[in-house]
Design a protein around this motif. Structure first.
Motif, PDB file in Angstrom:
ATOM      1  N   ASN A  82      36.651  19.315  61.140  1.00  0.00           N
ATOM      2  CA  ASN A  82      35.503  19.335  62.055  1.00  0.00           C
ATOM      3  C   ASN A  82      35.138  20.735  62.530  1.00  0.00           C
ATOM      4  O   ASN A  82      34.035  20.943  63.028  1.00  0.00           O
ATOM      5  N   ASP A  83      36.042  21.690  62.404  1.00  0.00           N
ATOM      6  CA  ASP A  83      35.793  23.051  62.883  1.00  0.00           C
ATOM      7  C   ASP A  83      35.251  23.993  61.811  1.00  0.00           C
ATOM      8  O   ASP A  83      34.951  25.147  62.094  1.00  0.00           O
ATOM      9  N   ILE A  84      35.124  23.501  60.594  1.00  0.00           N
ATOM     10  CA  ILE A  84      34.692  24.363  59.490  1.00  0.00           C
ATOM     11  C   ILE A  84      33.193  24.605  59.567  1.00  0.00           C
ATOM     12  O   ILE A  84      32.395  23.672  59.662  1.00  0.00           O
ATOM     13  N   ASP A  85      32.814  25.868  59.522  1.00  0.00           N
ATOM     14  CA  ASP A  85      31.410  26.270  59.480  1.00  0.00           C
ATOM     15  C   ASP A  85      30.980  26.219  58.012  1.00  0.00           C
ATOM     16  O   ASP A  85      31.279  27.125  57.231  1.00  0.00           O
ATOM     17  N   VAL A  86      30.295  25.140  57.638  1.00  0.00           N
ATOM     18  CA  VAL A  86      29.936  24.905  56.236  1.00  0.00           C
ATOM     19  C   VAL A  86      29.009  25.996  55.708  1.00  0.00           C
ATOM     20  O   VAL A  86      29.186  26.463  54.577  1.00  0.00           O
ATOM     21  N   GLU A  87      28.055  26.434  56.508  1.00  0.00           N
ATOM     22  CA  GLU A  87      27.133  27.485  56.053  1.00  0.00           C
ATOM     23  C   GLU A  87      27.886  28.780  55.754  1.00  0.00           C
ATOM     24  O   GLU A  87      27.610  29.453  54.755  1.00  0.00           O
ATOM     25  N   ARG A  88      28.830  29.121  56.625  1.00  0.00           N
ATOM     26  CA  ARG A  88      29.626  30.336  56.410  1.00  0.00           C
ATOM     27  C   ARG A  88      30.466  30.209  55.140  1.00  0.00           C
ATOM     28  O   ARG A  88      30.579  31.156  54.356  1.00  0.00           O
ATOM     29  N   ALA A  89      31.050  29.036  54.920  1.00  0.00           N
ATOM     30  CA  ALA A  89      31.852  28.802  53.715  1.00  0.00           C
ATOM     31  C   ALA A  89      30.981  28.878  52.463  1.00  0.00           C
ATOM     32  O   ALA A  89      31.412  29.412  51.437  1.00  0.00           O
ATOM     33  N   GLU A  90      29.764  28.360  52.542  1.00  0.00           N
ATOM     34  CA  GLU A  90      28.838  28.439  51.399  1.00  0.00           C
ATOM     35  C   GLU A  90      28.506  29.891  51.081  1.00  0.00           C
ATOM     36  O   GLU A  90      28.483  30.282  49.910  1.00  0.00           O
ATOM     37  N   ARG A  91      28.256  30.681  52.126  1.00  0.00           N
ATOM     38  CA  ARG A  91      27.957  32.101  51.910  1.00  0.00           C
ATOM     39  C   ARG A  91      29.151  32.827  51.280  1.00  0.00           C
ATOM     40  O   ARG A  91      28.990  33.655  50.373  1.00  0.00           O
ATOM     41  N   ALA A  92      30.352  32.522  51.747  1.00  0.00           N
ATOM     42  CA  ALA A  92      31.562  33.137  51.179  1.00  0.00           C
ATOM     43  C   ALA A  92      31.736  32.747  49.719  1.00  0.00           C
ATOM     44  O   ALA A  92      32.102  33.582  48.877  1.00  0.00           O
ATOM     45  N   LYS A  93      31.442  31.504  49.410  1.00  0.00           N
ATOM     46  CA  LYS A  93      31.535  31.025  48.024  1.00  0.00           C
ATOM     47  C   LYS A  93      30.537  31.779  47.138  1.00  0.00           C
ATOM     48  O   LYS A  93      30.891  32.230  46.047  1.00  0.00           O
ATOM     49  N   GLU A  94      29.308  31.918  47.620  1.00  0.00           N
ATOM     50  CA  GLU A  94      28.287  32.616  46.843  1.00  0.00           C
ATOM     51  C   GLU A  94      28.656  34.080  46.624  1.00  0.00           C
ATOM     52  O   GLU A  94      28.487  34.611  45.520  1.00  0.00           O
ATOM     53  N   ARG A  95      29.149  34.746  47.681  1.00  0.00           N
ATOM     54  CA  ARG A  95      29.550  36.151  47.547  1.00  0.00           C
ATOM     55  C   ARG A  95      30.651  36.317  46.501  1.00  0.00           C
ATOM     56  O   ARG A  95      30.592  37.204  45.646  1.00  0.00           O
ATOM     57  N   ALA A  96      31.664  35.450  46.589  1.00  0.00           N
ATOM     58  CA  ALA A  96      32.789  35.543  45.654  1.00  0.00           C
ATOM     59  C   ALA A  96      32.329  35.262  44.224  1.00  0.00           C
ATOM     60  O   ALA A  96      32.731  35.962  43.285  1.00  0.00           O
ATOM     61  N   ALA A  97      31.470  34.265  44.054  1.00  0.00           N
ATOM     62  CA  ALA A  97      30.969  33.935  42.714  1.00  0.00           C
ATOM     63  C   ALA A  97      30.147  35.092  42.146  1.00  0.00           C
ATOM     64  O   ALA A  97      30.266  35.431  40.963  1.00  0.00           O
ATOM     65  N   GLN A  98      29.322  35.729  42.988  1.00  0.00           N
ATOM     66  CA  GLN A  98      28.526  36.866  42.530  1.00  0.00           C
ATOM     67  C   GLN A  98      29.414  38.032  42.113  1.00  0.00           C
ATOM     68  O   GLN A  98      29.144  38.696  41.106  1.00  0.00           O
ATOM     69  N   LEU A  99      30.463  38.280  42.877  1.00  0.00           N
ATOM     70  CA  LEU A  99      31.390  39.355  42.514  1.00  0.00           C
ATOM     71  C   LEU A  99      32.041  39.088  41.162  1.00  0.00           C
ATOM     72  O   LEU A  99      32.170  39.989  40.335  1.00  0.00           O
ATOM     73  N   LEU A 100      32.452  37.839  40.947  1.00  0.00           N
ATOM     74  CA  LEU A 100      33.105  37.498  39.680  1.00  0.00           C
ATOM     75  C   LEU A 100      32.144  37.585  38.502  1.00  0.00           C
ATOM     76  O   LEU A 100      32.538  37.949  37.394  1.00  0.00           O
ATOM     77  N   GLU A 101      30.867  37.254  38.732  1.00  0.00           N
ATOM     78  CA  GLU A 101      29.873  37.285  37.658  1.00  0.00           C
ATOM     79  C   GLU A 101      29.347  38.690  37.384  1.00  0.00           C
ATOM     80  O   GLU A 101      28.739  38.933  36.342  1.00  0.00           O
ATOM     81  N   SER A 102      29.572  39.607  38.297  1.00  0.00           N
ATOM     82  CA  SER A 102      28.980  40.949  38.192  1.00  0.00           C
ATOM     83  C   SER A 102      29.549  41.791  37.052  1.00  0.00           C
ATOM     84  O   SER A 102      28.903  42.721  36.595  1.00  0.00           O
ATOM     85  N   ASN A 103      30.767  41.490  36.626  1.00  0.00           N
ATOM     86  CA  ASN A 103      31.442  42.292  35.593  1.00  0.00           C
ATOM     87  C   ASN A 103      31.567  43.757  35.988  1.00  0.00           C
ATOM     88  O   ASN A 103      31.673  44.630  35.128  1.00  0.00           O
ATOM     89  N   ASN A 104      31.544  44.019  37.269  1.00  0.00           N
ATOM     90  CA  ASN A 104      31.706  45.371  37.780  1.00  0.00           C
ATOM     91  C   ASN A 104      33.192  45.736  37.686  1.00  0.00           C
ATOM     92  O   ASN A 104      34.034  45.042  38.229  1.00  0.00           O
ATOM     93  N   PRO A 105      33.523  46.839  37.009  1.00  0.00           N
ATOM     94  CA  PRO A 105      34.940  47.197  36.852  1.00  0.00           C
ATOM     95  C   PRO A 105      35.626  47.563  38.169  1.00  0.00           C
ATOM     96  O   PRO A 105      36.842  47.575  38.244  1.00  0.00           O
ATOM     97  N   GLU A 106      34.846  47.849  39.211  1.00  0.00           N
ATOM     98  CA  GLU A 106      35.425  48.198  40.503  1.00  0.00           C
ATOM     99  C   GLU A 106      35.757  46.973  41.352  1.00  0.00           C
ATOM    100  O   GLU A 106      36.374  47.100  42.408  1.00  0.00           O
ATOM    101  N   VAL A 107      35.362  45.784  40.904  1.00  0.00           N
ATOM    102  CA  VAL A 107      35.629  44.550  41.648  1.00  0.00           C
ATOM    103  C   VAL A 107      37.083  44.139  41.436  1.00  0.00           C
ATOM    104  O   VAL A 107      37.573  44.110  40.299  1.00  0.00           O
ATOM    105  N   ASP A 108      37.765  43.855  42.513  1.00  0.00           N
ATOM    106  CA  ASP A 108      39.126  43.322  42.439  1.00  0.00           C
ATOM    107  C   ASP A 108      39.000  41.833  42.106  1.00  0.00           C
ATOM    108  O   ASP A 108      38.721  41.004  42.969  1.00  0.00           O
TER     109      ASP A 108
END
Length: 133
Positions: A87-113
């Motif tokens: 009940n305490d989970i901020d779904v919008e914040r979790a969605e944004r975190a998911k999108e950020r992480a997915a974008q980083l993984l898709e970027s193929n940027n060699p500097e991304v951990d």
């Protein structure tokens, strides 16, 4: 009926403490089911949901992002890096975190951990799965 006290604690403080009939979680060695009177145990946890069965046969869910489980016959303590009750989970914040992480993984940027981005994606997905149940 027998119950066990379950306490979930993070560096920010206590997230939950209540009596439950059963706890189910995923440790690094596999799925665990804990009932009152369980033998003492310490196990590292994975990023996953902790399911807690209440006396009224309802269920509480907690999104746990790693940590350790300590079991004693009448008490279970979860020491987690972070944890949130459904009940305490901020779904919008979790969605944004998911999108950020997915974008980083898709970027193929060699500097991304990559490992760090994968963990961030797993944490976000865990929070979303717990919030949607």
């Amino acid at each position: 009926m027998n119950t066990l006290t379950v306490s979930v604690v993070t560096p920010d403080g206590q997230v939950l403490e209540n009596d439950y009939q059963m706890l189910s979680c995923k440790a690094e060695g596999g799925e665990l089911g804990i009932l009152p009177g369980h033998i003492p145990l310490v196990a590292p946890l994975t990023i996953n949901a902790v399911r807690l069965k209440r006396e009224d046969n309802g269920e509480d869910l907690v999104a746990v992002n790693g940590g350790f489980l300590e079991v004693r016959p009448d008490k279970v303590t979860i020491l987690a890096q972070s944890a949130e009750v459904a009940n305490d989970i901020d779904v919008e914040r979790a969605e944004r975190a998911k999108e950020r992480a997915a974008q980083l993984l898709e970027s193929n940027n060699p500097e991304v951990d990559v490992e760090r981005a994968k963990l961030a994606l797993s944490r976000a997905m865990n929070r979303l799965n717990v919030a949607q149940r």
